[in-house]
Scaffold this motif. Sequence first.
Motif, PDB file in Angstrom:
ATOM      1  N   HIS A 183       1.531   2.481   6.671  1.00 16.15           N
ATOM      2  CA  HIS A 183       1.945   3.886   6.750  1.00 16.15           C
ATOM      3  C   HIS A 183       2.699   4.167   8.051  1.00 16.15           C
ATOM      4  CE1 HIS A 183      -1.966   4.063   8.954  1.00 16.15           C
ATOM      5  NE2 HIS A 183      -1.377   4.995   9.655  1.00 16.15           N
TER       6      HIS A 183
ATOM      7  N   ARG B  98       2.319  16.469  -2.420  1.00 13.56           N
ATOM      8  CA  ARG B  98       0.850  16.455  -2.517  1.00 13.56           C
ATOM      9  C   ARG B  98       0.185  16.027  -1.205  1.00 13.56           C
ATOM     10  NH1 ARG B  98       0.246  12.636  -7.503  1.00 13.56           N
ATOM     11  NH2 ARG B  98       2.442  12.303  -6.979  1.00 13.56           N
TER      12      ARG B  98
ATOM     13  N   LEU C 144      -2.996  14.470   0.631  1.00 13.82           N
ATOM     14  CA  LEU C 144      -4.200  13.676   0.373  1.00 13.82           C
ATOM     15  C   LEU C 144      -5.387  14.280   1.119  1.00 13.82           C
ATOM     16  CD1 LEU C 144      -2.595  10.144   0.555  1.00 13.82           C
ATOM     17  CD2 LEU C 144      -3.522  11.269  -1.471  1.00 13.82           C
TER      18      LEU C 144
ATOM     19  N   LEU D 139      -0.158  12.377   3.510  1.00 10.65           N
ATOM     20  CA  LEU D 139       0.650  12.919   2.420  1.00 10.65           C
ATOM     21  C   LEU D 139       0.885  11.819   1.394  1.00 10.65           C
ATOM     22  CD1 LEU D 139       3.309  14.724   4.672  1.00 10.65           C
ATOM     23  CD2 LEU D 139       1.083  15.597   3.870  1.00 10.65           C
ATOM     24  N   HIS D 140       0.981  12.181   0.136  1.00 14.79           N
ATOM     25  CA  HIS D 140       1.010  11.185  -0.940  1.00 14.79           C
ATOM     26  C   HIS D 140       2.282  10.338  -0.921  1.00 14.79           C
ATOM     27  CE1 HIS D 140       0.116   9.193  -4.629  1.00 14.79           C
ATOM     28  NE2 HIS D 140      -0.994   9.907  -4.766  1.00 14.79           N
TER      29      HIS D 140
ATOM     30  N   ALA E 162       3.649   8.619  -3.254  1.00 16.59           N
ATOM     31  CA  ALA E 162       4.465   8.725  -4.467  1.00 16.59           C
ATOM     32  C   ALA E 162       5.445   9.903  -4.385  1.00 16.59           C
ATOM     33  CB  ALA E 162       3.560   8.880  -5.691  1.00 16.59           C
ATOM     34  N   ASP E 163       5.160  10.884  -3.515  1.00 18.70           N
ATOM     35  CA  ASP E 163       6.048  12.046  -3.366  1.00 18.70           C
ATOM     36  C   ASP E 163       7.027  11.882  -2.207  1.00 18.70           C
ATOM     37  OD1 ASP E 163       4.661  13.137  -5.446  1.00 18.70           O
ATOM     38  OD2 ASP E 163       3.507  14.543  -4.216  1.00 18.70           O
TER      39      ASP E 163
ATOM     40  N   LEU F 255       3.515   6.030   2.522  1.00 21.54           N
ATOM     41  CA  LEU F 255       2.328   6.780   2.921  1.00 21.54           C
ATOM     42  C   LEU F 255       2.601   7.378   4.299  1.00 21.54           C
ATOM     43  CD1 LEU F 255      -0.629   7.690   2.546  1.00 21.54           C
ATOM     44  CD2 LEU F 255      -1.324   5.465   3.477  1.00 21.54           C
TER      45      LEU F 255
END
Length: 157
Positions: free
Chosen positions: A99, A120, A122, A138-139, A141-142, A147
């Motif tokens: 990350h 999104r 987390l 924070l997610h 995937a978005d 990450l």
Amino acid sequence: MVLPLLTRLDHVGIACRDLDRAVALYQATFGLEVASLEVNEEQGVREAMLAVGPAGAGPGSLGVFVAGVRPGYVQLLEPLSPDTPVGKFIARRGEGIHHVGYGVADIKEALATVAGTGIRLLDERPRHGSMGASIAFLHPADLGGVLTELVEPLTSA
Ligand code: CMX
Ligand code: CO
């Protein structure tokens, strides 16, 4: 809220199987020093923060704030068990960059602002991070598969 939300690059989080070996590698290769060594049960990691200038660059410096400037860090992360975020990451992808952490001035405000964009969270509320910081994720995937961690240092720089 003052934009931009991200004030600085705080750290790169790197997943490793053996923290002691990873620390030794970064020390031997780059001469970096360990600013903090902690176990974070909530995050499921044993971790080391290695300071990278400007404040952490001086000989003998342990990465403490100098003149209010917080250095950047390499954060080496060893999972406490396979069933943790870093343990699952290593099982799936192997060792490597896990990350990126960015500084924010006010993490609660930053989370509210980011949530308003539809990304999104987390963590709805900040958690305890290394060296007394407040952190939230924070997610990936978005955010293009990355990450992303927001960091409000204990002493805001
Ligand atoms: N970076 C990018 N993608 C990641 C990822 C990461 N670090 N970790 C998992 N993923 C992806 C996986 O590749 C997988 O993607 P696909 O479905 O497209 O294959 C998906 O997320 C699900 O993977 P998973 O192994 O099932 O993982 P989970 O969904 O259980 O959890 C995540 C993923 C990001 C929600 C979880 O790791 C998390 O909440 N992380 C935040 C906390 C954390 O990482 N703490 C350790 C660091 C502490 C610190 O810095 O102080
Ligand atoms: Co981190």
